[in-house]
Design an enzyme around this catalytic site. Structure first.
Site, mmCIF file in Angstrom:
data_model
loop_
_atom_site.group_PDB
_atom_site.id
_atom_site.type_symbol
_atom_site.label_atom_id
_atom_site.label_comp_id
_atom_site.label_asym_id
_atom_site.label_seq_id
_atom_site.Cartn_x
_atom_site.Cartn_y
_atom_site.Cartn_z
ATOM 1 N N ASP A 231 0.839 -1.180 0.000
ATOM 2 C CA ASP A 231 0.000 0.000 0.000
ATOM 3 C C ASP A 231 0.889 1.250 0.000
ATOM 4 O OD1 ASP A 231 -2.734 1.078 0.346
ATOM 5 O OD2 ASP A 231 -1.882 1.902 2.190
ATOM 6 N N GLU B 192 1.647 0.278 -4.924
ATOM 7 C CA GLU B 192 1.152 1.539 -5.470
ATOM 8 C C GLU B 192 2.318 2.521 -5.553
ATOM 9 O OE1 GLU B 192 -3.342 2.145 -3.895
ATOM 10 O OE2 GLU B 192 -1.836 2.300 -2.342
#
Ligand code: CA
Length: 653
Positions: free
Chosen positions: A331, A360
């Site tokens: 994340d 990400e």
């Protein structure tokens, strides 16, 4: 207490590189070790239970070199709960859970000393990770544990609904269609990516039937599973055993398990176990000495500090080995420094080079770290063995996620065609694509995680209902299927969200007095929305079985034809060629190697198109409904409106 002014110097003098932080059993002894160089005292509190007034004793730890504190007991203390109290300036004492705790009590306020072997389900030692020679061989399916089975239509029994154990049940059905585990097998995906399964903060584990909901991006403890997914959160071993049962069952069915990790921030800041065990060390601070907020969640961790970096690596190694996981999704990976990201890749590769690692390549706010040092997508070539979510292909397929009315290639926005083509080649350079823009970012196709739907933002179907509201539902279905074809057949690594394959929607309950409009009837950020919004309604699969069958056929087509899974850019250059279709935005490309030739036709126009192909040499590998037809094609090839057709060359006799 004293603030550190030069972290690099501090780390050189104080960082510890032993592999024994936390609790270890050795030669019948139980050894506790924790790191806190500026503490003036550290105390171990032992408890009978994970909560309540049941302290057994408090004992001081002894200070060793490099800020490590230590105490040992001459017995194996399986089943005892514990916390530490860190004392600073000889006065402030903060009681907290050990950041290295491998098990914990209800709601994660106390650690538990356990023998990990006692958490292994029967048969655990006989199963292992799935084979995945190249990241491009993976087809990833993102699932939230609760969403998967929380609805009654899942067919899972009451007490396992919404829990880890729901993934271990075969034979569940809704009407005539398979659900849950059997659905995963039928669809043919290779890996399940679970939204956060570590212990997160915002659900009260003592109220299992309160229907609280969260995605779980609110980390509390990093090294043991979330209790609300267990059938008994108060039993510190059960959640571990049940997660292992989930992993073991998926492995037995040939499906890998990827963990979504959120090391970039902590849910609590001053109240986090990190801060209580060593204030102002584990988080980044801005130039005024305040917590910086690159995550958009109130703080960001400092992966560039030696002991935060070590914590992340130790934690990942623990999960990868103890839980036999097949990969990790990071994340807000853009908040981690590149050096740490490359070190993680190295360490994971030592365990297995096949472990998947991607994340990400962006942040949720501004970080004080220089942007050339962070794992942003635009720095991708500095960490070429780590995958990144391909927001370029996502937005070109369906339109920008931040403007819900914005259309994409499948909904008739042909400004997006060149970016779609770049996505088709895996976002690497290609001799036929002159338009080298930001969409050409990948170092190798293995780096491009291609998707058009994930837990964030509107589902693909809801987005189409908003931006193409004037088109008919029949046309929107064609758009959804075309989006799937581009995502699954492009070079790179396809990524899908649970239920995308049967037109998942996230309906939103209007507030009292709120007027419905195009947008507010759908939930675009359902992180704490009720099951009403998030739960998978499995009856939708029966309603949209044609879409499901199409996804299934696309997945089969990709898995059966290695030309869709080229792992290196030189092979993409050599094997993939675009052809002039005579229409600007109708994309035709061939994939050809020594033994096979495939041609893909992508028609985004709302009318049928025709194309001359050599007579008698090809057959339909995949038509607009996902069907194959082995008869040689002896006429002009029809490419129906808004569809994708794949033809394959017949083998020479
Ligand atoms: Ca929790």
């Amino acid at each position: 207490m004293l603030r550190i002014t030069d972290y690099e110097k501090f780390d050189r003098e104080n960082a510890y590189d032993g592999d024994d932080l936390g609790v270890t059993f050795r030669d019948g002894k139980t050894i506790f070790k924790t790191w806190s160089p500026l503490a003036t005292g550290v105390y171990l509190n032992l408890y009978l239970d994970g909560e309540g007034d049941n302290r057994i004793e408090t004992v001081p730890l002894e200070r060793l070199d490099r800020g490590v504190w230590y105490v040992e007991f001459l017995r194996e203390m399986d089943g005892v709960f514990y916390t530490y109290s860190y004392e600073f300036d000889h006065k402030h004492r903060e009681e907290t859970i050990d950041i290295y705790a491998k098990a914990g009590g209800v709601n994660g306020n106390r650690g538990a000393v356990i023998d990990m072997r006692s958490t292994d389900p029967a048969g655990w030692e006989r199963t292992g990770r799935v084979e995945c020679p190249s990241a491009c061989d993976a087809i990833i399916y993102e699932c939230h544990v609760r969403d998967f089975s929380s609805d009654i239509t899942s067919g899972v029994s009451d007490w396992e609904r919404g829990k880890f154990l729901a993934f271990t049940k075969s034979g569940t059905k809704c009407g005539n269609v398979t659900t849950c585990l059997d659905h995963l097998k039928e669809l043919g995906i290779t890996h399940v990516q679970l939204l956060p399964i570590f212990d997160y903060a915002t659900i009260d584990e003592k109220k299992p039937f309160s229907n609280e909901y969260n995605w779980g991006y609110d980390p509390k403890n990093y090294n043991f599973p979330e209790g609300s997914y267990s059938t008994n959160a108060a039993d510190c071993k059960r959640r571990i055993r049940e997660l292992k049962q989930l992993i073991m069952t998926l492995h037995q069915n040939g499906i890998g398990v990827i963990m979504d990790v959120v090391y970039n921030h902590t849910y609590f800041t001053e109240e986090s176990a990190f801060h209580k065990s060593f204030p102002y060390y584990y988080h980044r601070l801005d130039k005024n000495g305040r917590f910086s907020n690159g995550s958009g969640c109130g703080n960001e961790t400092a992966s560039n500090h030696a002991m935060m970096r070590k914590f992340i690596i130790d934690s990942l190694k623990f999960w990868a080995t103890e839980y036999k996981l097949d990969g990790f999704r990071f994340d807000l990976m853009g908040l981690h420094d590149i050096e740490t990201v490359n070190l993680i890749r190295q360490e994971l590769s030592k365990i297995s080079p096949q472990l998947l690692m991607y994340g990400e390549g962006w942040t949720g706010g501004e970080s004080p770290m220089p942007s050339d040092k962070l794992a942003y997508k635009w720095n991708s070539y500095k960490f070429g063995k780590v995958g990144l979510f391909n927001d370029n292909i996502r937005d070109s397929i369906k339109g920008g996620t931040f403007n819900q009315y914005d259309k994409g290639y499948v909904s008739g926005n042909f400004n997006a065609t060149s970016v779609v083509k770049r996505g088709i080649v895996g976002s690497v350079p290609h001799w036929q694509l002159k338009d080298v823009n930001e969409a050409c970012w990948a170092y190798e196709p293995t780096q491009a995680i291609n998707y058009c739907e994930a837990h964030d933002n509107n589902t693909l179907w809801d987005k189409l209902c908003i931006c193409s509201k004037h088109e008919s539902p029949v046309e929107r279905r064609k758009m959804a299927k075309l989006a799937a074809a581009i995502t699954i057949l492009s070079q790179g690594v396809p990524f899908l969200q649970l239920g995308q394959d049967f037109l998942r929607s996230k309906p939103r309950l209007l507030k009292e007095g709120e007027q419905a409009n195009d947008i507010n009837v759908f939930d675009h950020n359902s992180y704490n929305s009720p099951d009403y919004t998030n739960a998978i309604r499995w009856n939708k699969k029966e309603e949209n079985i044609d879409v499901f069958n199409y996804y299934k056929a696309l997945i089969r087509c990709r898995r059966n034809n290695p030309l869709f899974r080229l792992s290196v850019k030189s092979d993409v250059e050599r094997c993939l060629k675009f052809h002039d279709s005579g229409f600007n935005d109708l994309i035709i490309y061939s994939l050809k190697d020594e033994s096979n030739t495939l041609v893909v036709f992508i028609n985004p126009y709302n009318e049928d198109k025709y194309y001359d192909i050599p007579q008698g040499q090809f057959y339909i590998r995949l038509n607009e409904n996902g069907k194959m037809n082995k008869f040689p094609i002896n006429q002009r090839l029809k490419i129906p409106a808004i569809s994708c057709i794949v033809i394959k060359k017949l083998k020479n006799k």
